[in-house]
Design an enzyme around this catalytic site. Structure first.
Site, PDB file in Angstrom:
ATOM      1  N   PHE A 170      -8.965   6.758  -3.421  1.00  0.00           N
ATOM      2  CA  PHE A 170      -8.432   6.033  -2.255  1.00  0.00           C
ATOM      3  C   PHE A 170      -9.287   4.783  -2.020  1.00  0.00           C
ATOM      4  CE2 PHE A 170      -8.121   5.439   2.413  1.00  0.00           C
ATOM      5  CZ  PHE A 170      -6.751   5.475   2.590  1.00  0.00           C
TER       6      PHE A 170
ATOM      7  N   ILE B 242      -3.948  -4.163   7.485  1.00  0.00           N
ATOM      8  CA  ILE B 242      -4.670  -4.746   8.620  1.00  0.00           C
ATOM      9  C   ILE B 242      -3.901  -4.431   9.895  1.00  0.00           C
ATOM     10  CG2 ILE B 242      -5.544  -6.901   9.618  1.00  0.00           C
ATOM     11  CD1 ILE B 242      -5.689  -7.979   6.690  1.00  0.00           C
TER      12      ILE B 242
ATOM     13  N   GLU C 124      -1.961  -6.946  12.060  1.00  0.00           N
ATOM     14  CA  GLU C 124      -0.811  -7.623  11.433  1.00  0.00           C
ATOM     15  C   GLU C 124       0.266  -6.640  10.987  1.00  0.00           C
ATOM     16  OE1 GLU C 124      -2.585  -9.937   8.287  1.00  0.00           O
ATOM     17  OE2 GLU C 124      -3.999 -10.854   9.682  1.00  0.00           O
ATOM     18  N   THR C 125       0.083  -5.362  11.294  1.00  0.00           N
ATOM     19  CA  THR C 125       0.971  -4.340  10.732  1.00  0.00           C
ATOM     20  C   THR C 125       1.445  -3.396  11.834  1.00  0.00           C
ATOM     21  OG1 THR C 125      -0.365  -4.457   8.746  1.00  0.00           O
ATOM     22  CG2 THR C 125       1.170  -2.640   8.870  1.00  0.00           C
TER      23      THR C 125
ATOM     24  N   CYS D 107      -4.757  -2.827   1.094  1.00  0.00           N
ATOM     25  CA  CYS D 107      -5.379  -3.317   2.329  1.00  0.00           C
ATOM     26  C   CYS D 107      -4.320  -3.361   3.429  1.00  0.00           C
ATOM     27  CB  CYS D 107      -5.955  -4.708   2.083  1.00  0.00           C
ATOM     28  SG  CYS D 107      -6.519  -5.504   3.595  1.00  0.00           S
TER      29      CYS D 107
ATOM     30  N   HIS E  48       3.494  -0.918  11.806  1.00  0.00           N
ATOM     31  CA  HIS E  48       3.524   0.513  11.440  1.00  0.00           C
ATOM     32  C   HIS E  48       2.294   0.897  10.621  1.00  0.00           C
ATOM     33  CE1 HIS E  48       5.676  -1.924   8.620  1.00  0.00           C
ATOM     34  NE2 HIS E  48       6.073  -0.947   7.847  1.00  0.00           N
TER      35      HIS E  48
ATOM     36  N   THR F 223       0.829  -1.211   0.000  1.00  0.00           N
ATOM     37  CA  THR F 223       0.000   0.000   0.000  1.00  0.00           C
ATOM     38  C   THR F 223       0.863   1.260   0.000  1.00  0.00           C
ATOM     39  OG1 THR F 223      -1.842  -1.135   1.027  1.00  0.00           O
ATOM     40  CG2 THR F 223      -1.692   1.232   1.429  1.00  0.00           C
ATOM     41  N   PHE F 224       1.989   1.215   0.701  1.00  0.00           N
ATOM     42  CA  PHE F 224       2.874   2.384   0.767  1.00  0.00           C
ATOM     43  C   PHE F 224       3.293   2.847  -0.628  1.00  0.00           C
ATOM     44  CE2 PHE F 224       6.917   4.605   1.458  1.00  0.00           C
ATOM     45  CZ  PHE F 224       6.555   5.464   2.477  1.00  0.00           C
TER      46      PHE F 224
HETATM   47  C1  DLZ Z   1       5.541  -3.917   5.609  1.00  0.00           C
HETATM   48  C2  DLZ Z   1       4.061  -3.997   5.461  1.00  0.00           C
HETATM   49  C3  DLZ Z   1       3.276  -4.466   6.521  1.00  0.00           C
HETATM   50  C4  DLZ Z   1       3.865  -4.907   7.825  1.00  0.00           C
HETATM   51  N1  DLZ Z   1       1.938  -4.568   6.391  1.00  0.00           N
HETATM   52  C5  DLZ Z   1       1.350  -4.204   5.230  1.00  0.00           C
HETATM   53  C6  DLZ Z   1      -0.054  -4.294   5.060  1.00  0.00           C
HETATM   54  O1  DLZ Z   1      -0.808  -4.728   5.935  1.00  0.00           O
HETATM   55  N2  DLZ Z   1      -0.573  -3.908   3.860  1.00  0.00           N
HETATM   56  C7  DLZ Z   1       0.189  -3.433   2.848  1.00  0.00           C
HETATM   57  O2  DLZ Z   1      -0.343  -3.101   1.793  1.00  0.00           O
HETATM   58  N3  DLZ Z   1       1.522  -3.341   2.983  1.00  0.00           N
HETATM   59  C8  DLZ Z   1       2.112  -3.713   4.128  1.00  0.00           C
HETATM   60  N4  DLZ Z   1       3.466  -3.625   4.271  1.00  0.00           N
HETATM   61  C9  DLZ Z   1       4.275  -3.211   3.102  1.00  0.00           C
HETATM   62  C10 DLZ Z   1       4.364  -1.695   2.883  1.00  0.00           C
HETATM   63  O3  DLZ Z   1       3.178  -1.187   2.290  1.00  0.00           O
HETATM   64  C11 DLZ Z   1       5.529  -1.390   1.926  1.00  0.00           C
HETATM   65  O4  DLZ Z   1       5.406  -2.178   0.769  1.00  0.00           O
HETATM   66  C12 DLZ Z   1       6.888  -1.650   2.578  1.00  0.00           C
HETATM   67  O5  DLZ Z   1       6.993  -0.978   3.797  1.00  0.00           O
HETATM   68  C13 DLZ Z   1       8.048  -1.233   1.643  1.00  0.00           C
HETATM   69  O6  DLZ Z   1       7.995   0.191   1.416  1.00  0.00           O
END
Ligand code: DLZ
Length: 155
Positions: A119, A88, A91-92, A86, A94, A62-63
């Site tokens: 968005f 969650i 599970e995430t 997405c 940060h 997503t980032f």
């Molecule tokens: C690293 C990470 C984590 C822990 N959780 C998610 C998530 O729940 N959903 C999602 O789309 N992406 C997650 N990411 C990955 C970050 O979006 C990103 O791809 C990494 O931090 C690399 O920049």
């Protein structure tokens, strides 16, 4: 759907058969984002968008949606960009950083490009809440994102 958009067709002022849409799909939580993608495509097609005018691009998470959206919005031929992801919370670690960054980023891409940049990101506490919003009991946020893009093209 809890928002103003009803699932199905939207009253459209513009000729959607000529409009090109980019859909950016995050690969994290793939089973959810694939369902969002299916919903978005169905929403566009049922409103007269041609399949060949839907361009899909994947990003890792997503980032990365923001940069993907910027690259696609910069293309002259693209009329609107739909971002699907997405995150969650359970599970995430940060969660807040990712959600805030992508919300600001997508807003900025829309403002700078002056193209609808939507968005379509689920930010949920649990996986079940995401399933419920990706074609489950609360509809499909991907379809909602597609209808939002169409509504903004009608602005
Ligand atoms: C690293 C990470 C984590 C822990 N959780 C998610 C998530 O729940 N959903 C999602 O789309 N992406 C997650 N990411 C990955 C970050 O979006 C990103 O791809 C990494 O931090 C690399 O920049």
């Amino acid at each position: 759907m809890a928002g103003p958009l009803k699932s199905g067709t939207v009253k459209s002022k513009s000729n959607l058969s000529k409009k090109k849409f980019a859909i950016i799909v995050a690969e994290w939580n793939e089973e959810i984002t694939e369902a969002l993608y299916e919903g978005a495509v169905a929403g566009l097609i049922s409103n007269g968008v041609k399949k060949e005018n839907i361009i899909r691009k994947n990003v890792p998470g997503t980032f990365e949606l923001t940069l993907g959206a910027k690259w696609m919005a910069n293309k002259k031929e693209i009329d609107a960009v739909i971002c699907l992801g997405c995150v969650i919370q359970g599970e995430t670690p940060h969660f807040d950083y990712i959600c805030q960054a992508v919300a600001y980023g997508i807003t900025e891409v829309g403002l700078k490009s002056e193209k609808p940049t939507i968005f379509g990101v689920l930010t949920t506490l649990t996986k079940q809440q995401a399933i419920d919003r990706a074609g489950g009991k609360y509809g499909n946020k991907g379809e909602e994102a597609a209808l939002t893009a169409i509504q903004m093209l009608n602005f």
